[in-house]
Design an enzyme around this catalytic site. Sequence first.
Site, PDB file in Angstrom:
ATOM      1  NE  ARG A  32      57.419  -2.849  77.612  1.00 18.64           N
ATOM      2  CZ  ARG A  32      58.296  -3.795  77.969  1.00 18.64           C
ATOM      3  NH1 ARG A  32      59.565  -3.509  78.176  1.00 18.64           N
ATOM      4  NH2 ARG A  32      57.894  -5.051  78.102  1.00 18.64           N
ATOM      5  CD  GLU A  62      54.016  -2.292  77.318  1.00 15.66           C
ATOM      6  OE1 GLU A  62      53.771  -3.216  78.107  1.00 15.66           O
ATOM      7  OE2 GLU A  62      54.802  -2.391  76.381  1.00 15.66           O
ATOM      8  CB  SER A 101      52.640  -6.151  79.136  1.00 16.49           C
ATOM      9  OG  SER A 101      53.529  -7.207  79.294  1.00 16.49           O
TER      10      SER A 101
HETATM   11  N1  EPU Z   1      53.388 -13.094  87.821  1.00 17.01           N
HETATM   12  C1  EPU Z   1      52.257 -13.351  88.577  1.00 17.01           C
HETATM   13  N2  EPU Z   1      51.103 -13.660  87.928  1.00 17.01           N
HETATM   14  C2  EPU Z   1      51.032 -13.774  86.573  1.00 17.01           C
HETATM   15  C3  EPU Z   1      52.197 -13.529  85.799  1.00 17.01           C
HETATM   16  C4  EPU Z   1      53.374 -13.170  86.453  1.00 17.01           C
HETATM   17  O1  EPU Z   1      52.271 -13.271  89.784  1.00 17.01           O
HETATM   18  O2  EPU Z   1      49.951 -14.052  86.071  1.00 17.01           O
HETATM   19  C5  EPU Z   1      54.636 -12.752  88.498  1.00 17.01           C
HETATM   20  C6  EPU Z   1      55.699 -13.786  88.189  1.00 17.01           C
HETATM   21  O3  EPU Z   1      55.706 -14.771  89.155  1.00 17.01           O
HETATM   22  C7  EPU Z   1      56.965 -12.997  88.178  1.00 17.01           C
HETATM   23  C8  EPU Z   1      56.539 -11.596  87.828  1.00 17.01           C
HETATM   24  O4  EPU Z   1      55.131 -11.525  87.966  1.00 17.01           O
HETATM   25  O5  EPU Z   1      57.528 -12.960  89.450  1.00 17.01           O
HETATM   26  C9  EPU Z   1      56.996 -11.163  86.461  1.00 17.01           C
HETATM   27  O6  EPU Z   1      56.364 -11.924  85.462  1.00 17.01           O
HETATM   28  P1  EPU Z   1      56.975 -12.089  83.988  1.00 17.01           P
HETATM   29  O7  EPU Z   1      58.382 -12.557  84.049  1.00 17.01           O
HETATM   30  O8  EPU Z   1      56.012 -12.863  83.180  1.00 17.01           O
HETATM   31  O9  EPU Z   1      57.121 -10.601  83.433  1.00 17.01           O
HETATM   32  P2  EPU Z   1      56.213  -9.316  83.515  1.00 17.01           P
HETATM   33  O10 EPU Z   1      56.865  -8.319  84.396  1.00 17.01           O
HETATM   34  O11 EPU Z   1      54.803  -9.661  83.793  1.00 17.01           O
HETATM   35  C10 EPU Z   1      57.545  -8.163  81.563  1.00 17.01           C
HETATM   36  C11 EPU Z   1      57.230  -7.453  80.288  1.00 17.01           C
HETATM   37  C12 EPU Z   1      56.917  -8.457  79.182  1.00 17.01           C
HETATM   38  C13 EPU Z   1      58.117  -9.353  78.990  1.00 17.01           C
HETATM   39  C14 EPU Z   1      58.422 -10.050  80.318  1.00 17.01           C
HETATM   40  C15 EPU Z   1      59.681 -10.892  80.254  1.00 17.01           C
HETATM   41  C16 EPU Z   1      56.290  -5.323  80.963  1.00 17.01           C
HETATM   42  C17 EPU Z   1      55.074  -4.454  81.011  1.00 17.01           C
HETATM   43  N3  EPU Z   1      56.116  -6.549  80.483  1.00 17.01           N
HETATM   44  O12 EPU Z   1      56.347  -8.812  81.974  1.00 17.01           O
HETATM   45  O13 EPU Z   1      56.708  -7.723  77.994  1.00 17.01           O
HETATM   46  O14 EPU Z   1      57.880 -10.317  77.983  1.00 17.01           O
HETATM   47  O15 EPU Z   1      58.626  -9.052  81.352  1.00 17.01           O
HETATM   48  O16 EPU Z   1      60.791 -10.055  80.179  1.00 17.01           O
HETATM   49  O17 EPU Z   1      57.364  -4.875  81.342  1.00 17.01           O
HETATM   50  C18 EPU Z   1      55.058  -6.694  76.620  1.00 17.01           C
HETATM   51  O18 EPU Z   1      55.588  -5.612  76.895  1.00 17.01           O
HETATM   52  O19 EPU Z   1      54.066  -6.764  75.855  1.00 17.01           O
HETATM   53  C19 EPU Z   1      55.575  -7.915  77.229  1.00 17.01           C
HETATM   54  C20 EPU Z   1      54.986  -9.098  77.061  1.00 17.01           C
END
Ligand code: EPU
Length: 336
Positions: free
Chosen positions: A163, A331, A235
Amino acid sequence: MIREYENYSLLSHNTFGIDIKAAHFIEYDSVEELQQIIHKGTVKEPYIHIGGGSNLLFTKDYEGLVLHSCIKEITKIEETEDTVTLRVGSGIVWDDFVACCVENEWYGAENLSNIPGEVGASAVQNVGAYGVEAKDIIKEVELLSVKGEKAVFSASDCQFSYRHSIFKKPEMKGWFVTRISFILNKKPVYKLEYGAIREELKKYPEVTLAAVRKAIFAIRSAKLPDPAVLGNAGSFFMNPMVDRNKFEELKEIYPQMPFYEVDSHTIKIPAAWMIEQCGWKGKALGPVAMYEKQALVLVNRGGASGEDVISLSNAVRASVREKFGVDINPEVKFVS
Ligand code: EPU
């Protein structure tokens, strides 16, 4: 055509759906028009160049100039047996660019389907999802400065990381992204390891570009709110990086904590998980809340101000710091 407005509502230019105004707003359709705007001396502090407004929080009316690119060209500038290189205007809606790649069977952008925003910001922010980042397909970034100078940065000049890019650094403040060249594969190369993609793809008879795009749409829309329905900026926080010692300490206390190894010293921990552990998932503070299906997304339940968003952001950060001893950083860019 150059379009200029005074006291202009930014409601349709921020996905949070916050009703604030810019003292002065200018939109342009070409690099030449941006050059004209610059030569007239119109671009003076305070100014900000926005994209789709999907990663911005205006905390109050903006007293300066807001610039917005509507450069909408997509031109094929090179083709080999294996690859195609496209030059894409900064004002193209990001997902329209992805759709164009998928329709033409060019591989590389499909995992980045359905991300709000416009092409210019993809280089600034190095947008990423489902194991792919914009940097994986960016070849060059074309820029124009407030002094009228042009520059072309190759991907290696852009200092891309999670990012982040050189374009976020203060010294690049006076430079605007005008066009980006993307290099795509003509032969099938899929990245399907991340998260739920393979599982979702089982619903389709075969793996095709169109199927991957549909799968990503399905995965995203199951967890992420549509900004047209519920204001949000995706995010809200970045996933924090911790060193191995801190990680081991946390893992001891929370054995079920999800994590990604970035390198041998650095571990990324999902901020969504920490926020949920702190009890913020689905919890509101005034007109804003952390989304009930994805704790990393801060939503405007209606009528929120920038200050409401900041209050919730600060409360969530304080909880995470207190419980885990980890700082999470927005972010989203705050503009005042
Ligand atoms: N999780 C939780 N609680 C929640 C949601 C997620 O415990 O409410 C846990 C999940 O179980 C999982 C982990 O957190 O183990 C990761 O969750 P997720 O795959 O949804 O991804 P994220 O790290 O929360 C990132 C990006 C997203 C992108 C997704 C998929 C960032 C800041 N965000 O989210 O990007 O879509 O991965 O690749 O890196 C954005 O930047 O606006 C965005 C949506």
